[in-house]
Scaffold this active site. Structure first.
Site: not given
Ligand code: NOJ
Length: 742
Positions: A288
C-alpha cells in the site's frame, strides 16, 4: 556483469518476442518464457526498477512524496509502474519516456477505480446491498472499460476486507460484514474488472486488497493493527482473498496494519508462505502507499534498508511510493542479504502481467484520444446501468404507508443541501467522476414528476450543520429530507467515534414533522451504518440512499414514486448506538446468551443489545411470506447434495423482488461457531399474489470451517438451516435440521 545487447540484437529480440507473444495471446499460452527472456537481459538496477512504483506528481492519494526526478528515472528504467496518471496525454508522455529506456519495458498504469471511472456507480457497500452479483460484475466491467480507455491497465480494486465496525471509514469500499457474501462479491467484481482475457483492451487488472485483516481496525481506527486469533483470521478475513484467486485476480495489495504482531507488508507467513506457496497465487503483490517505508514507524525496521529487506523477503513485489526498494535493494543484493532469486521472482511476476496485457506488443494500446472520452465513456448505456444500480442499492428501512408517493401528491418540499449537491453523490474514491455528470435529487424529482411543484429548502448549513430558518410547511403534501454524511465523511482516514447522524439533522426531521404534520420521508446518505434513533419516530419512511453516483437523483426518484419497488438488503448491521460497535449478526455463541429476563446474560445495562436494523434487512412496498424450509432428507452422507426447498409468496399489493436468505448453524462443533451464518441467497421477483418454490443445494464443503489447527474441515453431526428475509427473522421461522453422517 550483465552482457548489454547491441541495438540490432535488441530489435531482433523484441521482434521475436512480439511474434511469440501475439501467438501466445491468441492461444492463451503461459507468458513465463517471454518474461524469462526479458529477465535475462536485465541489469540488477533495471530489475529493481520494475519493483518501483511512483505516483503522478499531479495527484496524490497518500502523504505527498517527493519524486521530482521520476521522468528521468523512467528513462533510466528505474520505474516499473505509475499510479494516479489521470489523463491520456500524461500517460502517453510517461510511456514515451519508458520507451526511451534501454530495454523499452512498458510502464504499468494503476489507479483507484473503485466504483466507476467517469460513470460513477453507487459506492461499493451500497451496491452490495443490491445482493445482485451480476449487477456488480457489470458495473465493474463498465468501470474497467472506461478506465482502460483512459490509458489505465490496473485498478486497485476490489477492496474485499470484511468490515464489522461502522466507525471505520473504509466500510464504504467493501461488501460489508459477511464473509461468505463478501467472497461472492469479490469474485463478481474481479471478473467484472478483468473479463476473461487480460489482453482485452476493455478490461483492467484487478487488485485484491488489503491483504490482510485491514478491516479489523481496532476501535474503528484506520491503520491500527489486527490482533486477532489465527482462527478468526482464517475463518473470517482470509476467505474473500482466496475467492479472488479462484476468480483469477491478477494482483494483491498488502495492508497497512499489522497482523498479530507482524505488519502485513512484512508478513512472510501470509504473503510468501500462504498466498504464494500454499494458494499458488501467480500474480504480484504491491504494497500500500508508503507501507514499505512505514515498517520503520511500526518499529520492526530501523531504517529504509531494513524495511526493504523485510518487505521483499516477505513477498511484497512492488513498492508503492516509499522508494525503499529503489534506494536499497541493489546494495542488499550485492551484500548477499537479499537473494537474487527473490528479486527475479518479483520481476518475473510483474513482467508476466505486462506480457499478458499485451503491453510489449503495443505499449500505447490503451491510450485513446482524450477528446472522444466524454461522449464515449459517460454514455447513455452506462448511465442506464448506473440508474439501475442506484435503484437496486436503496434500502427501505421504514414505511408507514408513506411510500410509494400517492398519485395525488402535487406539492413537494425537498429539504437539505444534499438534495442539490453533486460532489456528495459521487462519494469517496470518485476516480474521474465530475460533478457535472451528476443528476441531483432535485433534478431527478423535477424530471420524474413534471406535474408537481417541487420546492427546495436548504434546511441546514452544509458546513456548520446549523438549522436554517424554515418556511411555512403546512402547504406541502409531503416532505422529503436528505440527512447524513457528506462524501468527505467516509473513506480512508475517516474514522469516527460517533456514528450518530448529526444532531441538528435529526432535530430538523423532528421539526419538519411537527411543523408540517405531513408525511416526512428521510433519505439517509452516507458511507457507513449510521445511528439515527432521535429522528426515527418523526420520519414516516426512511431510506438508506448511500452515495449513489451519477444517476443518484433519478434512482431516488424512481424508488420514491414507485417506478422501482425497493429490493435492497443491508450488507452490514445498523447499530442503535456507537458503543455497540463492532456489531455483526454472525457473532459466536456465548455461554450466557442474551435474555431480556435474566440479568446474568450477555447484555448492556444502558442500551438494548440488539441492533437497530439487522444484516440482510430491507423492506419492499409489497410483503412476502416465506414458508418453513423442507429438506429432501433427514440424514446425508458426505458426498450427497443437501437439497432444501421453500415457497415464497407475494402477499402484498405490488409486484416486487425478495432476497431469500439461507442461514446455517452447526449445532455442535469442535471450535465455537457463529450463531448463524449466511450460506446462500436467491432473489425472486413475483407479481402480486404469485408464489414460487425455490431450491437451495449445499454440499458438505459448505458446512466446513477452520478447526483449531486451522485446517478446513467438515465435522459430522447435526446442522440447522433457516430461511428468511433478514438475519433476524430467519431464526424466527421454523428451521430444518439434518444430520451429516460420519
Ligand atoms: C491507500 C489506500 O489504502 C489504498 O486502498 C489505495 O489503493 C492506495 N492508497 C493508492 O491510492
Amino acid at each position: 556483469m550483465q552482457r548489454i545487447p547491441n541495438k540490432y540484437q535488441l530489435l531482433v529480440f523484441i521482434f521475436l518476442i512480439n511474434i511469440l507473444s501475439s501467438q501466445a495471446q491468441m492461444l492463451h499460452k503461459d507468458y513465463s518464457s517471454q518474461a524469462d527472456s526479458v529477465l535475462q537481459l536485465m541489469t540488477l538496477e533495471e530489475k529493481i526498477g520494475q519493483l518501483n512504483q511512483y505516483s503522478n506528481d499531479r495527484k496524490n492519494t497518500g502523504p505527498v512524496i517527493n519524486n521530482k526526478n521520476h521522468l528521468e528515472e523512467i528513462r533510466k528504467g528505474k520505474v516499473g509502474s505509475m499510479l494516479n496518471v489521470t489523463s491520456v496525454s500524461r500517460a502517453k508522455q510517461y510511456q514515451e519516456e519508458a520507451m526511451k529506456s534501454r530495454l523499452r519495458i512498458p510502464l504499468l498504469f494503476g489507479m483507484d477505480v473503485v466504483h466507476g471511472m467517469k460513470t460513477i456507480f453507487p459506492i461499493p457497500m451500497g451496491e452490495a446491498a443490491s445482493f445482485d452479483l451480476e449487477l456488480m460484475r457489470k458495473t465493474a466491467e463498465i468501470a474497467a472499460a472506461e478506465a482502460s480507455a483512459h490509458g489505465l491497465h490496473w485498478t486497485f480494486a476490489p477492496m474485499i476486507d470484511i468490515a464489522r465496525d461502522a466507525r471505520w471509514g473504509r466500510v464504504m469500499e467493501g461488501a460489508g460484514e459477511d464473509t461468505w457474501y463478501g467472497s461472492e462479491v469479490a469474485k463478481a467484481r474481479v471478473k467484472g474488472f478483468q473479463g476473461n482475457n487480460y489482453n482485452d483492451r476493455r478490461t483492467v487488472l484487478a487488485c485484491a486488497k488489503h491483504f490482510a485483516a485491514y478491516g479489523v481496525a481496532i476501535a474503528g481506527k484506520d491503520y491500527t493493527g489486527a490482533d486477532i486469533s489465527e482462527n478468526t483470521l482464517h475463518q473470517v478475513y482470509l476467505p474473500p482473498f482466496r475467492a479472488a484467486i479462484e476468480a483469477d485476480v491478477a494482483t494483491f495489495m498488502s495492508a497497512f496494519n499489522d497482523v498479530n504482531g507482524i505488519p502485513a507488508t512484512a508478513h512472510k507467513p501470509l504473503m510468501r508462505d500462504l498466498l504464494k506457496e500454499t494458494w499458488k497465487f501467480n500474480g504480484f503483490v504491491v504494497s500500500d502507499w508508503g507501507s514499505v517505508g512505514e515498517l520503520q514507524n511500526h518499529r520492526v525496521a530501523a531504517n529504509a534498508e531494513e524495511a526493504a529487506l523485510l518487505a521483499v523477503t516477505a513477498g511484497c513485489d512492488m513498492d508503492m511510493c516509499s522508494a525503499s526498494y529503489i534506494g536499497n535493494l541493489e546494495k542488499l543484493v550485492k551484500e548477499g542479504k537479499v537473494d537474487i532469486a527473490i528479486i527475479d521472482d518479483a520481476v518475473k511476476r510483474i513482467l508476466t502481467k505486462k506480457f499478458e496485457l499485451g503491453l510489449f506488443d503495443d505499449p500505447f494500446g490503451y491510450n485513446y484520444r482524450e477528446a472522444e472520452l466524454d461522449d464515449e465513456l459517460i454514455n447513455k448505456a452506462h448511465r442506464k446501468i448506473a440508474r439501475e444500480a442506484g435503484n437496486k442499492s436503496i434500502v427501505l428501512l421504514k414505511n408507514n404507508a408513506a411510500l410509494p408517493l400517492p398519485g395525488t401528491v402535487r406539492n413537494i418540499a425537498l429539504v437539505g443541501p444534499l438534495c442539490t449537491s453533486r460532489w456528495d453523490m459521487i462519494g469517496n474514491w470518485g476516480a474521474m467522476g465530475k460533478p457535472e455528470y451528476v443528476t441531483t435529487i432535485l433534478d431527478g424529482f423535477k424530471t420524474a414528476l413534471p406535474n408537481c411543484k417541487i420546492t427546495h429548502i436548504e434546511g441546514y448549513d452544509p458546513r456548520t450543520n446549523e438549522i436554517k430558518e424554515l418556511p411555512e410547511l403546512s402547504g406541502f403534501d409531503v416532505i422529503i429530507v436528505a440527512v447524513g454524511e457528506k462524501a468527505s465523511e467516509s473513506g480512508e482516514a475517516k474514522s469516527k467515534v460517533d456514528i450518530n447522524i448529526n444532531s441538528n439533522h435529526q432535530q430538523l426531521v423532528k421539526r419538519l414533522k411537527e411543523e408540517s404534520n405531513k408525511p416526512v420521508i428521510a433519505l439517509v446518505m452516507g458511507g457507513r451504518p449510521l445511528v439515527f434513533s432521535a429522528m426515527e419516530p418523526y420520519a414516516d419512511a426512511i431510506l438508506v440512499t448511500w452515495w449513489l453516483g451519477v444517476e443518484a437523483g433519478n434512482s431516488i426518484a424512481d424508488v420514491i414514486t414507485g417506478k422501482y419497488n425497493p429490493s435492497a438488503k443491508l450488507p452490514m448491521t445498523y447499530p442503535r448506538h456507537s458503543g455497540q460497535c463492532p456489531i455483526y449478526y454472525n457473532h459466536k455463541s456465548t455461554g450466557r446468551p442474551w435474555s431480556k429476563d435474566n440479568q446474568y446474560t450477555s447484555r448492556y445495562i444502558d442500551e438494548d443489545i440488539r441492533p437497530a436494523y439487522p444484516f440482510g434487512y430491507g423492506l419492499s412496498y409489497t410483503t412476502f411470506h416465506i414458508s418453513a424450509p423442507v429438506l429432501s432428507k433427514e440424514q446425508y452422507g458426505f458426498n450427497e447434495k443437501i437439497i432444501l426447498k421453500t415457497t415464497v409468496k407475494n402477499t402484498g399489493n405490488y409486484k416486487g423482488k425478495e432476497t431469500v436468505q439461507l442461514y446455517l448453524q452447526d449445532v455442535v462443533s469442535s471450535v465455537t461457531r457463529p450463531v448463524i451464518e449466511l450460506c446462500g441467497f436467491q432473489q425472486v421477483e413475483l407479481e402480486k399474489g404469485e408464489e414460487r418454490e425455490i431450491e437451495f443445494v449445499l454440499t458438505s464443503k459448505d458446512l466446513g470451517f477452520f478447526n483449531i489447527y486451522n485446517e478446513f474441515v467438515t465435522e459430522p453431526g447435526e446442522f440447522k438451516l433457516f430461511v428468511g428475509n433478514s438475519s433476524e427473522n430467519a431464526t424466527m421461522l421454523k428451521s430444518a435440521s439434518f444430520y451429516l453422517a460420519k
